[in-house]
Design a protein around this motif. Structure first.
Motif, PDB file in Angstrom:
ATOM      1  N   THR A 184      54.447  14.648  41.714  1.00 13.82           N
ATOM      2  CA  THR A 184      53.482  15.063  42.734  1.00 13.82           C
ATOM      3  C   THR A 184      54.048  16.165  43.624  1.00 13.82           C
ATOM      4  N   ALA A 187      54.066  19.421  41.583  1.00 14.93           N
ATOM      5  CA  ALA A 187      52.713  19.949  41.392  1.00 14.93           C
ATOM      6  C   ALA A 187      52.204  20.613  42.666  1.00 14.93           C
ATOM      7  N   GLN A 188      52.479  20.002  43.806  1.00 15.02           N
ATOM      8  CA  GLN A 188      52.022  20.585  45.063  1.00 15.02           C
ATOM      9  C   GLN A 188      52.762  21.879  45.386  1.00 15.02           C
ATOM     10  N   GLY A 191      51.677  24.462  42.350  1.00 11.65           N
ATOM     11  CA  GLY A 191      50.260  24.633  42.050  1.00 11.65           C
ATOM     12  C   GLY A 191      49.934  24.394  40.590  1.00 11.65           C
ATOM     13  N   ASP A 192      50.890  23.872  39.833  1.00  8.91           N
ATOM     14  CA  ASP A 192      50.709  23.616  38.405  1.00  8.91           C
ATOM     15  C   ASP A 192      49.938  22.310  38.218  1.00  8.91           C
ATOM     16  N   SER A 193      48.764  22.392  37.617  1.00 11.54           N
ATOM     17  CA  SER A 193      47.927  21.202  37.405  1.00 11.54           C
ATOM     18  C   SER A 193      48.043  20.638  35.997  1.00 11.54           C
ATOM     19  N   SER A 194      48.973  21.165  35.201  1.00 10.47           N
ATOM     20  CA  SER A 194      49.045  20.776  33.791  1.00 10.47           C
ATOM     21  C   SER A 194      49.426  19.313  33.595  1.00 10.47           C
ATOM     22  N   ASN A 196      48.431  16.857  35.770  1.00  3.07           N
ATOM     23  CA  ASN A 196      47.564  16.014  36.596  1.00  3.07           C
ATOM     24  C   ASN A 196      47.019  14.809  35.835  1.00  3.07           C
ATOM     25  N   HIS A 237      48.555  13.800  47.260  1.00  2.00           N
ATOM     26  CA  HIS A 237      48.314  14.760  46.182  1.00  2.00           C
ATOM     27  C   HIS A 237      46.854  14.785  45.746  1.00  2.00           C
ATOM     28  N   THR A 238      46.221  13.619  45.688  1.00  2.96           N
ATOM     29  CA  THR A 238      44.878  13.532  45.113  1.00  2.96           C
ATOM     30  C   THR A 238      43.775  13.345  46.148  1.00  2.96           C
TER      31      THR A 238
END
Length: 430
Positions: A184, A187-188, A191-194, A196, A237-238
């Motif tokens: 998490t 990703a934050q 900015g990589d959402s791969s 998620n 994160h979500t």
């Protein structure tokens, strides 16, 4: 009383100075009452600080660099010997970078006097080191830390088990939770959402591990605390309120059942280490009265058992918490206790509990002083066969020869939080 200036100087000089102070003042050597710690000078950790990772300019993204290169990433510049709490924490991250293996994992246990590595390893501690790199990347913006994190996550996620019901896990409840901390944060920061979808699968594994009234149905008390912290990161994160609800139900169950956790033993600090951060975050969303009662119940005994000038005559112990599991002397395990104290300080400030906030702040400054003395720095690598390699690492004790990755990652995390939560220093993000 003036409080701590958390600077680094060689441990041998510190001990000599303290002895001179005590003798020169005619002080009974059973106490250090004349010892004064000054308020630390405010510093900003910025792009000029060395060392740093040698970013390969031909690669535009973290993914491209991770695909093309093999760890470890080379560093530019040595430990400069400068003061600074965040600087010390970053050095810890650079030690982890130096010992990162070609598969992306981190060298776990190293004997600094023989230069040999032990085979012993544990996936949970690999996840913890990954989170440290992700945390440093998120706070500093330095791409070298992001690349180190990416390599580690590729190795860790290759070991995830995909389950028939659409869930995913790593080893057990604790491993899954600790992996989520790194995923998490990374990703934050990038900015990589791969990943998620994987984050969602791992998160659902945590949610389905919670039974009636908030009791976890898998793992033990330590893993419950780790899972609670992961739930907090998942909510950040979500924004999924299910994670916030799960934090409330599991935290409240732990509050009601101290006999089922480490709180009922002399290792209650392990609960403070893991639950204080997420419950402090929960309190910001839902100011429930049981949260401060629970966290202060965990943290007050830690602060009360600290070696301070009025109660110790041993300069080496000064600032450390009493850690009976480590023999009661100077030890890195002070960091495990300090993290909960720092979170407790922040909660006390939120509640306007001035007296407790001041007590926790003083405790934090003394503990920072102790932990910075313990770190291996340029000119004080204590007989290491490869002094440059070990700079930035924390041994387990002042004379310890074994370096474990988890010792450094826990201590670096704690120093980062202390410097920022107490507003002792700042970071100029790149």
């Amino acid at each position: 009383m003036r409080l701590a200036r958390c600077f680094w100087i060689p441990r041998s000089i510190v001990l000599l100075l303290l002895l001179v102070i005590a003798v020169g003042c005619g002080e009974d050597l059973t106490s250090l009452r004349n010892f004064v710690l000054e308020e630390p000078a405010f510093r900003t950790y910025d792009s000029t600080r060395l060392p740093r990772g040698q970013w390969p300019e031909e690669y535009a993204t973290i993914t491209e660099a991770a695909d093309a290169l093999t760890p470890p990433l080379s560093l530019s510049g040595p430990d400069t010997g400068e003061d600074g709490i965040i600087y010390a924490a970053a050095l810890g991250g650079y030690y982890l970078m130096k010992v990162q293996r070609s598969d992306g994992g981190f060298g776990y246990q190293y004997d600094l006097r023989t230069g040999t590595w032990a085979d012993e390893d544990e996936i949970h501690r690999q996840c913890g080191s990954t989170f440290t790199q992700a945390m440093l990347a998120e706070l500093t913006g330095r791409p070298g830390f992001s690349l180190s994190t990416e390599w580690a996550l590729r190795w860790l996620t290759s070991q995830v088990t995909q389950q028939a019901d659409g869930l995913a896990s790593l080893a057990d409840l604790g491993g899954t939770a600790l992996l989520l901390l790194g995923l998490t944060s990374h990703a934050q920061q990038t900015g990589d959402s791969s990943r998620n979808a994987l984050i969602d699968q791992l998160g659902m594994y945590l949610l389905r591990s919670i039974g009636v009234d908030g009791v976890f149905t898998r793992g033990g008390a330590l893993q419950w605390g780790q899972a609670l912290q992961a739930l907090g990161r998942l909510f950040d994160h979500t924004g999924d309120v299910r994670y916030l609800d799960a934090m409330e139900s599991t935290g409240y169950w732990l509050y009601l059942h101290p006999e089922r956790s480490y709180e009922a033993t002399d290792e209650g600090y392990l609960m403070s280490l893991w639950v204080a951060d997420p419950l402090m975050r929960l309190y910001g969303q839902r100011p429930l009265e049981w949260i401060p009662e629970y966290l202060f119940r965990l943290t007050d005994p830690i602060v009360a058992a600290q070696h301070l000038p009025h109660n110790t005559g041993d300069p080496e112990k000064l600032g450390h918490y009493d850690c009976p599991e480590a023999g009661g002397g100077a030890t890195w395990r002070t960091a495990l206790r300090l993290e909960g104290v720092v979170d407790g300080y922040r909660l006390a400030v939120l509640r306007g509990d001035t007296a407790r906030a001041l007590t926790y702040r003083e405790s934090t400054l003394f503990a920072l002083y102790a932990l910075q003395k313990l770190q291996l720095r340029a000119g004080d690598t204590r007989g290491a066969v490869d002094p440059v390699l070990v700079e930035g690492a924390w041994p387990q004790t002042p004379d310890g020869r074994t370096l474990r990755a988890d010792v450094t990652h826990h201590t670096a995390n704690t120093l980062l939080k202390a410097a920022l939560y107490l507003e002792l220093e700042s970071i100029e993000k790149e």
